[in-house]
Design a protein around this motif. Sequence first.
Motif, PDB file in Angstrom:
ATOM      1  N   PHE A 100       0.838  -1.198   0.000  1.00 33.76           N
ATOM      2  CA  PHE A 100       0.000   0.000   0.000  1.00 33.76           C
ATOM      3  C   PHE A 100       0.877   1.254   0.000  1.00 33.76           C
ATOM      4  O   PHE A 100       0.618   2.208  -0.742  1.00 33.76           O
ATOM      5  N   ALA A 101       1.927   1.258   0.835  1.00 31.36           N
ATOM      6  CA  ALA A 101       2.796   2.427   0.943  1.00 31.36           C
ATOM      7  C   ALA A 101       3.507   2.737  -0.371  1.00 31.36           C
ATOM      8  O   ALA A 101       3.727   3.907  -0.710  1.00 31.36           O
ATOM      9  N   ARG A 102       3.861   1.717  -1.109  1.00 26.59           N
ATOM     10  CA  ARG A 102       4.580   1.933  -2.369  1.00 26.59           C
ATOM     11  C   ARG A 102       3.657   2.182  -3.554  1.00 26.59           C
ATOM     12  O   ARG A 102       3.934   3.034  -4.395  1.00 26.59           O
ATOM     13  N   ASP A 103       2.542   1.452  -3.609  1.00 28.60           N
ATOM     14  CA  ASP A 103       1.720   1.463  -4.823  1.00 28.60           C
ATOM     15  C   ASP A 103       0.550   2.442  -4.780  1.00 28.60           C
ATOM     16  O   ASP A 103       0.128   2.936  -5.822  1.00 28.60           O
ATOM     17  N   THR A 104       0.004   2.681  -3.593  1.00 27.79           N
ATOM     18  CA  THR A 104      -1.258   3.431  -3.504  1.00 27.79           C
ATOM     19  C   THR A 104      -1.120   4.752  -2.765  1.00 27.79           C
ATOM     20  O   THR A 104      -1.617   5.783  -3.227  1.00 27.79           O
ATOM     21  N   GLU A 105      -0.442   4.748  -1.634  1.00 27.85           N
ATOM     22  CA  GLU A 105      -0.389   5.955  -0.810  1.00 27.85           C
ATOM     23  C   GLU A 105       0.222   7.154  -1.523  1.00 27.85           C
ATOM     24  O   GLU A 105      -0.310   8.275  -1.404  1.00 27.85           O
ATOM     25  N   PRO A 106       1.313   6.989  -2.281  1.00 29.65           N
ATOM     26  CA  PRO A 106       1.855   8.163  -2.977  1.00 29.65           C
ATOM     27  C   PRO A 106       0.843   8.795  -3.933  1.00 29.65           C
ATOM     28  O   PRO A 106       0.785  10.022  -4.067  1.00 29.65           O
ATOM     29  N   GLU A 107       0.050   7.964  -4.586  1.00 25.80           N
ATOM     30  CA  GLU A 107      -0.959   8.501  -5.495  1.00 25.80           C
ATOM     31  C   GLU A 107      -2.065   9.222  -4.725  1.00 25.80           C
ATOM     32  O   GLU A 107      -2.567  10.268  -5.165  1.00 25.80           O
ATOM     33  N   LEU A 108      -2.441   8.683  -3.565  1.00 25.33           N
ATOM     34  CA  LEU A 108      -3.422   9.379  -2.730  1.00 25.33           C
ATOM     35  C   LEU A 108      -2.876  10.724  -2.276  1.00 25.33           C
ATOM     36  O   LEU A 108      -3.614  11.715  -2.224  1.00 25.33           O
ATOM     37  N   MET A 109      -1.598  10.758  -1.950  1.00 24.67           N
ATOM     38  CA  MET A 109      -0.961  12.027  -1.557  1.00 24.67           C
ATOM     39  C   MET A 109      -1.065  13.049  -2.689  1.00 24.67           C
ATOM     40  O   MET A 109      -1.464  14.204  -2.474  1.00 24.67           O
ATOM     41  N   ARG A 110      -0.709  12.611  -3.897  1.00 26.51           N
ATOM     42  CA  ARG A 110      -0.724  13.538  -5.044  1.00 26.51           C
ATOM     43  C   ARG A 110      -2.139  13.980  -5.401  1.00 26.51           C
ATOM     44  O   ARG A 110      -2.383  15.159  -5.696  1.00 26.51           O
ATOM     45  N   LYS A 111      -3.058  13.025  -5.376  1.00 24.04           N
ATOM     46  CA  LYS A 111      -4.395  13.301  -5.891  1.00 24.04           C
ATOM     47  C   LYS A 111      -5.289  14.015  -4.881  1.00 24.04           C
ATOM     48  O   LYS A 111      -6.104  14.867  -5.268  1.00 24.04           O
ATOM     49  N   TYR A 112      -5.145  13.682  -3.597  1.00 24.80           N
ATOM     50  CA  TYR A 112      -6.098  14.196  -2.610  1.00 24.80           C
ATOM     51  C   TYR A 112      -5.479  15.003  -1.480  1.00 24.80           C
ATOM     52  O   TYR A 112      -6.090  15.954  -1.004  1.00 24.80           O
ATOM     53  N   VAL A 113      -4.274  14.638  -1.023  1.00 23.72           N
ATOM     54  CA  VAL A 113      -3.666  15.393   0.075  1.00 23.72           C
ATOM     55  C   VAL A 113      -3.205  16.758  -0.415  1.00 23.72           C
ATOM     56  O   VAL A 113      -3.450  17.781   0.235  1.00 23.72           O
ATOM     57  N   GLU A 114      -2.561  16.779  -1.570  1.00 24.22           N
ATOM     58  CA  GLU A 114      -2.008  18.038  -2.062  1.00 24.22           C
ATOM     59  C   GLU A 114      -3.075  19.073  -2.377  1.00 24.22           C
ATOM     60  O   GLU A 114      -2.817  20.281  -2.274  1.00 24.22           O
ATOM     61  N   ASP A 115      -4.292  18.644  -2.758  1.00 25.49           N
ATOM     62  CA  ASP A 115      -5.343  19.632  -3.061  1.00 25.49           C
ATOM     63  C   ASP A 115      -6.203  19.953  -1.841  1.00 25.49           C
ATOM     64  O   ASP A 115      -7.189  20.691  -1.947  1.00 25.49           O
ATOM     65  N   GLY A 116      -5.851  19.410  -0.662  1.00 23.25           N
ATOM     66  CA  GLY A 116      -6.564  19.750   0.562  1.00 23.25           C
ATOM     67  C   GLY A 116      -7.787  18.913   0.868  1.00 23.25           C
ATOM     68  O   GLY A 116      -8.469  19.146   1.868  1.00 23.25           O
ATOM     69  N   THR A 117      -8.082  17.906   0.024  1.00 21.73           N
ATOM     70  CA  THR A 117      -9.261  17.072   0.243  1.00 21.73           C
ATOM     71  C   THR A 117      -9.047  16.079   1.375  1.00 21.73           C
ATOM     72  O   THR A 117      -9.951  15.821   2.174  1.00 21.73           O
ATOM     73  N   LEU A 118      -7.847  15.520   1.451  1.00 25.07           N
ATOM     74  CA  LEU A 118      -7.580  14.383   2.342  1.00 25.07           C
ATOM     75  C   LEU A 118      -6.475  14.689   3.335  1.00 25.07           C
ATOM     76  O   LEU A 118      -5.481  15.337   3.012  1.00 25.07           O
ATOM     77  N   ARG A 119      -6.665  14.186   4.533  1.00 25.46           N
ATOM     78  CA  ARG A 119      -5.616  14.153   5.551  1.00 25.46           C
ATOM     79  C   ARG A 119      -5.388  12.686   5.907  1.00 25.46           C
ATOM     80  O   ARG A 119      -6.345  11.922   6.084  1.00 25.46           O
ATOM     81  N   ILE A 120      -4.134  12.264   5.977  1.00 26.08           N
ATOM     82  CA  ILE A 120      -3.795  10.901   6.371  1.00 26.08           C
ATOM     83  C   ILE A 120      -3.158  10.949   7.755  1.00 26.08           C
ATOM     84  O   ILE A 120      -2.175  11.677   7.962  1.00 26.08           O
ATOM     85  N   GLU A 121      -3.729  10.216   8.683  1.00 21.27           N
ATOM     86  CA  GLU A 121      -3.194  10.142  10.037  1.00 21.27           C
ATOM     87  C   GLU A 121      -2.696   8.718  10.294  1.00 21.27           C
ATOM     88  O   GLU A 121      -3.475   7.767  10.254  1.00 21.27           O
ATOM     89  N   TRP A 122      -1.413   8.600  10.538  1.00 20.94           N
ATOM     90  CA  TRP A 122      -0.782   7.299  10.778  1.00 20.94           C
ATOM     91  C   TRP A 122      -0.988   6.853  12.219  1.00 20.94           C
ATOM     92  O   TRP A 122      -0.906   7.664  13.148  1.00 20.94           O
TER      93      TRP A 122
END
Length: 262
Positions: A100-122
């Motif tokens: 998940f960290a290699r294949d999916t999370e970076p894309e979620l960061m680019r697509k949703y975190v950077e535009d302010g839609t998503l926050r990821i809490e570890w």
Amino acid sequence: MPSSAAPVSSRRPIAIGAGVLVAALLLGYASYSATKPSDAGPGGSSAVAPSSAGPGGDSHPELLELARRDAGDPLAAGRADAPVVMVEYADFQCGYCGKFARDTEPELMRKYVEDGTLRIEWRNFPIFGAESEAAARASWAAGQQGRFWEFHAAAYADGAKEKGFGAARLRELAREAGVGDLDRFARDTESEAARKAVARDQEEGYGLGATSTPSFLVNGRPIAGAQPMETFTQAIEAAAAEAGKGRAAGSGASEQGEQGPR
């Protein structure tokens, strides 16, 4: 995705309210479904809590409240006021977490975190023994110097977990992650503060009924497994739409209150 190395019954569940019981059972079911041998595929199996399998599925307000939204949290990415919060419970020795960290999370960061839609809490959820615990504390220690996500990337790099997470290896990962003060890192890794922080996250995960990693909450919707990007896209966009409706309704009520009845 291997199941927990320690039985859930051996852990003291956190008290998060009776209303969470159904959601905890759903997350436990999803975790079980994600690890059934009959479901295993080449990339690993996954599951979504059955009450919320589609975009209009139920979320659980009690679980939504577990989002901490601490602007100073070094183990989080994204705006504290983002409309969608994804809480991630994971172990650095978990192969599916690495996928998940290699294949999916970076894309979620680019697509949703950077535009302010998503926050990821570890949330550190070590379930595979002493080295998992040590890696969790080390990730917290890296976060104290602002390098959690860099440590996360190094620890989840392809082939990294096969090298183990002994003290020397953790120091090497910290160096790779750009942690500036390695002696402080070593002290912080063994500190009581690190142990308490990891224990807090771990008890939260067990209290929710999670029995495998990775497990997620997307605005209160339980999801288990290193699922494809499409599953997270669906959940995040549905949650964002629902949050937008809530804000619009609140704004409308506020305007009506200011204008008064006609």
